[in-house]
Design an enzyme around this catalytic site. Structure first.
Site, short mmCIF file in Angstrom:
data_model
loop_
_atom_site.label_atom_id
_atom_site.label_comp_id
_atom_site.label_asym_id
_atom_site.label_seq_id
_atom_site.Cartn_x
_atom_site.Cartn_y
_atom_site.Cartn_z
CE1 TYR A 140 -4.92 6.64 -12.52
CE2 TYR A 140 -6.35 5.71 -14.19
CZ TYR A 140 -5.34 5.56 -13.27
OH TYR A 140 -4.77 4.33 -13.10
CE LYS A 191 5.95 10.00 -1.59
NZ LYS A 191 7.10 9.54 -0.74
CG ASP A 224 6.91 6.03 0.40
OD1 ASP A 224 6.03 6.41 1.20
OD2 ASP A 224 8.08 6.47 0.43
CG ASP A 248 -3.87 1.71 -11.47
OD1 ASP A 248 -4.63 0.74 -11.66
OD2 ASP A 248 -2.95 2.02 -12.24
CG ASP A 252 -2.44 -3.99 -10.47
OD1 ASP A 252 -3.68 -3.83 -10.50
OD2 ASP A 252 -1.75 -4.19 -11.49
#
Ligand code: IPM
Ligand code: MG
Length: 354
Positions: A140, A191, A224, A248, A252
């Protein structure tokens, strides 16, 4: 006397913040809450008035407040404005200047709503997880970033994912401390199989865990896989610790296990004693803005988190949480939950319980 800055912002933001204002008034009248409310335009609304999504004055007021409560920012109206003055840029600047690096995003499934999720009842009933998202670093904010034209005429867009030891340590500490007050388990998601910054994240988390938090159970999970596990069996998690971008996405995703993204609040905290920034995790929802149908629960619960984490009134936070739960138990449902209540009616149902 504590000060709360309201930043209603764009889209459904002003509609849901209006319901928070009523809750504040009720708690001041009947709960002994002493609070000074201040308000400033924010996001696209501020851009329209002042040419910037966050004025220096509003930023100064935020830094001088005890807590800041935002509605939502952004919308198609500002799709064409300069990158540095788009509504989202104002939010990112505010997070950075308040240095609220620890974003707590709880995903709790209210008993009354276990059938409102698109996931099966038994998968979500009783769900209570906390996503701890790093909020002031990573891709970000990483430099360099940009869109450039290459010598051969092609264009190239790029961002930088970057974390330092201290940035990872401070967010990991928040996750471990929180876990101790819950089920004492942390799952760190990155990751590390693909990204250097992910491998580094895993090393730093492993290190600080061994040094200071060996009593907490720590697992590492590839992001993932974590996203898959969140729909397969979300109740396996207690605290999920992750970076800005994965946080983020995962928050959600987790929201849908609770029934609706219109339910989920968040708290962004900095170092002790500094103001916290509270935001519903939903966006400005331009598709339903202005219709009076948005769910005000996420905004009201964001205020509940402010009472708990910044305004030193956990007693009122408990009361407000209980009122939301009671309203839902009583069948109060906005459209996102398959009901018919308007934003105001939902607010009124909660106030009636309060
Ligand atoms: C969130 C939002 C923001 C983010 C946007 C509005 C900049 O999606 O708070 O989750 O990406 O952090
Ligand atoms: Mg988001």
């Amino acid at each position: 006397m504590k000060t709360l800055l309201l930043l209603p912002g764009d889209g459904i933001g002003p509609e849901v913040i209006a319901e928070v204002r009523k809750v504040v008034a009720a708690l001041m009248a009947k709960g002994g809450l002493e609070l000074t409310l201040v308000e400033r335009p924010f996001g696209g609304t501020s851009y329209d008035l002042h040419g910037t999504p966050l004025t220096a004055e509003a930023e100064a007021v935020a830094l001088a407040s005890d807590a800041v409560l935002m509605g939502a920012v952004g919308g198609p109206k500002w799709a064409g404005v300069g990158r540095d003055v788009r509504p989202e840029a104002g939010l990112l600047r505010l997070r950075k200047s308040m240095d609220v690096f620890a974003n707590l995003r709880p995903a709790i499934c209210f008993d009354a709503l276990a059938d409102a999720s698109t996931l099966k009842h038994e998968v979500v009933a009783g769900l209570d997880i906390m996503i701890v998202r790093e909020l002031c670093g990573g891709v970000y904010f990483g430099q360099p970033r940009g869109i450039e034209t290459l010598p051969d005429g092609q264009r190239r867009g790029f961002d930088t994912q970057v974390y330092t030891t201290s940035e990872i340590e401070r967010i990991a500490r928040v996750a471990f401390e929180l876990a101790r007050s819950r089920d004492n388990r942390v799952t760190s998601a990155e990751k590390s199989n693909v990204m250097e910054s992910g491998l580094f994240w895993r090393e730093v988390v492993t290190d600080i865990h061994a040094r200071d938090y060996a009593d907490v159970k720590l697992d590492h999970m590839l992001a993932d896989n974590c996203s898959m596990q969140l729909v397969r069996n979300p109740k396996q998690f207690d605290v999920i610790l992750t970076d800005n971008l994965f946080g983020d996405l995962l928050s959600d995703q987790a929201s849908m296990a609770t029934g609706s993204i219109g339910l989920l609040p968040s708290a962004a905290l900095g170092v002790a004693g500094k103001p916290g920034l509270y935001e519903p995790i939903h966006g400005s929802a331009p598709d339903i803005a202005g219709q009076g149908v948005a769910n005000p629960v996420a905004a009201i619960l964001s205020f509940e988190m402010a009472l708990r984490w910044s305004l030193e009134r956990p007693d009122l936070a408990d009361r407000l949480y209980g009122a939301v739960e009671a309203a839902l138990n009583g069948g109060a449902r906005t459209r996102d939950l398959g009901g018919k209540l308007s934003t105001e009616e939902m607010g009124a149902a909660i106030l009636a319980q309060l």
